[in-house]
Design a protein around this motif. Structure first.
Motif, mmCIF file in Angstrom:
data_model
loop_
_atom_site.group_PDB
_atom_site.id
_atom_site.type_symbol
_atom_site.label_atom_id
_atom_site.label_comp_id
_atom_site.label_asym_id
_atom_site.label_seq_id
_atom_site.Cartn_x
_atom_site.Cartn_y
_atom_site.Cartn_z
ATOM 1 N N GLY A 32 0.837 -1.191 0.000
ATOM 2 C CA GLY A 32 0.000 0.000 0.000
ATOM 3 C C GLY A 32 0.874 1.244 0.000
ATOM 4 N N ALA A 33 0.252 2.401 0.211
ATOM 5 C CA ALA A 33 1.022 3.637 0.102
ATOM 6 C C ALA A 33 0.449 4.759 0.962
ATOM 7 C CB ALA A 33 1.051 4.093 -1.353
ATOM 8 N N GLN A 44 6.430 10.176 -0.595
ATOM 9 C CA GLN A 44 5.772 8.961 -1.062
ATOM 10 C C GLN A 44 6.413 7.782 -0.348
ATOM 11 O OE1 GLN A 44 5.893 8.800 -5.361
ATOM 12 N NE2 GLN A 44 4.073 10.079 -5.480
ATOM 13 N N GLY A 45 5.589 7.014 0.340
ATOM 14 C CA GLY A 45 6.090 5.858 1.062
ATOM 15 C C GLY A 45 5.214 4.650 0.837
ATOM 16 N N GLU A 46 5.795 3.482 1.074
ATOM 17 C CA GLU A 46 5.095 2.215 0.883
ATOM 18 C C GLU A 46 4.865 1.530 2.223
ATOM 19 O OE1 GLU A 46 7.286 0.976 -3.304
ATOM 20 O OE2 GLU A 46 8.160 0.291 -1.413
ATOM 21 N N THR A 47 3.680 0.957 2.400
ATOM 22 C CA THR A 47 3.482 0.036 3.509
ATOM 23 C C THR A 47 4.008 -1.314 3.037
ATOM 24 O OG1 THR A 47 1.207 -0.456 2.821
ATOM 25 C CG2 THR A 47 1.514 1.286 4.468
ATOM 26 N N LEU A 48 4.558 -2.080 3.957
ATOM 27 C CA LEU A 48 5.264 -3.298 3.588
ATOM 28 C C LEU A 48 4.693 -4.522 4.293
ATOM 29 C CD1 LEU A 48 8.855 -1.809 3.971
ATOM 30 C CD2 LEU A 48 7.558 -2.087 1.840
ATOM 31 N N HIS A 74 7.303 3.455 4.376
ATOM 32 C CA HIS A 74 8.758 3.537 4.225
ATOM 33 C C HIS A 74 9.079 4.085 2.840
ATOM 34 C CE1 HIS A 74 9.556 1.125 7.865
ATOM 35 N NE2 HIS A 74 8.323 0.714 7.608
ATOM 36 N N ASP A 75 9.985 5.042 2.791
ATOM 37 C CA ASP A 75 10.398 5.665 1.534
ATOM 38 C C ASP A 75 11.275 4.677 0.764
ATOM 39 O OD1 ASP A 75 11.613 7.125 -0.505
ATOM 40 O OD2 ASP A 75 12.059 8.843 0.773
ATOM 41 N N PRO A 76 10.834 4.214 -0.408
ATOM 42 C CA PRO A 76 11.632 3.239 -1.160
ATOM 43 C C PRO A 76 12.939 3.816 -1.699
ATOM 44 C CG PRO A 76 9.765 3.959 -2.480
ATOM 45 C CD PRO A 76 9.592 4.559 -1.104
ATOM 46 N N ASN A 84 13.243 8.215 6.732
ATOM 47 C CA ASN A 84 12.097 8.819 6.062
ATOM 48 C C ASN A 84 10.836 7.956 6.199
ATOM 49 O OD1 ASN A 84 11.058 11.075 4.851
ATOM 50 N ND2 ASN A 84 11.551 10.436 2.774
ATOM 51 N N VAL A 85 10.563 7.536 7.430
ATOM 52 C CA VAL A 85 9.396 6.716 7.761
ATOM 53 C C VAL A 85 8.293 7.636 8.281
ATOM 54 C CG1 VAL A 85 8.493 4.891 9.259
ATOM 55 C CG2 VAL A 85 10.798 4.693 8.280
#
Length: 181
Positions: A32-33, A44-48, A74-76, A84-85
């Motif tokens: 997710g994002a 822009q970050g991603e949930t993992l 989390h920033d990819p 950058n969380v």
């Protein structure tokens, strides 16, 4: 425990979640994002998800009638998964988008957990979370919506916030959720 300290404890728990995901750098999959603006700068970050562990950085856990929803992105492109969380945590009474909200916290960890960070502690009235969707039942728990908050700098977990160094954050989130244990 005061409301602010309780929020800080939950932020610490949420931020620590990523540290407890073994092999996260190799085994984590984006699910997710969160897209946001932090003081005018795009984020822009991603949930993992770590399928082999059955865990994720977007999760929910029920405590009696209350449920804590944690969405940590989390920033990819960061030099480390722990830099950058951006984390959003909301306690709700109910299991849908109209659920009553209790404590809400937004935190940002630009340089990881061993460096100063920003948190909405002390600014709880400034935190807004609007769920377009919150589904905690069935086979596909998920959350989507928008948020805004005023976050102020903290030197470390136990220091007071610096009211002279604050950043406005606003954004949107859309992610599946994993039920925590």
């Amino acid at each position: 425990m005061t409301k602010g300290r309780n929020a800080m404890v939950w932020a610490i728990i949420g931020a620590s979640l990523a540290l407890t995901l073994p092999g996260m750098a190799q085994a984590a999959e984006p699910i997710g994002a969160i897209e946001a603006s932090i003081d005018g700068t795009a984020y822009q970050g991603e949930t993992l998800s770590v399928p082999s562990e059955g865990s994720a950085t977007a999760s929910f856990q029920s405590f009696g009638p209350m449920t804590k929803v944690t969405i940590q992105a989390h920033d990819p492109d960061a030099e480390s998964r722990m830099h950058n969380v951006l984390s959003l945590e909301v306690s709700v009474m109910g299991d849908s988008a109209s659920a009553s909200q209790m404590e809400k916290t937004v935190s940002w960890w630009p340089e990881g957990m061993n460096a100063p960070f920003y948190m909405s502690e002390g600014n709880e009235a400034e935190v807004q979370v609007d769920f377009d969707n919150l589904s905690l039942e069935g086979e596909a728990p998920a959350a989507s919506g928008s948020f805004s908050a005023l976050m102020c700098r903290k030197e470390d977990f136990f220091s007071e916030i610096d009211p002279d160094d604050c950043k406005q954050v606003e954004g949107i989130f859309d992610t599946p959720l994993v039920q925590g244990g």
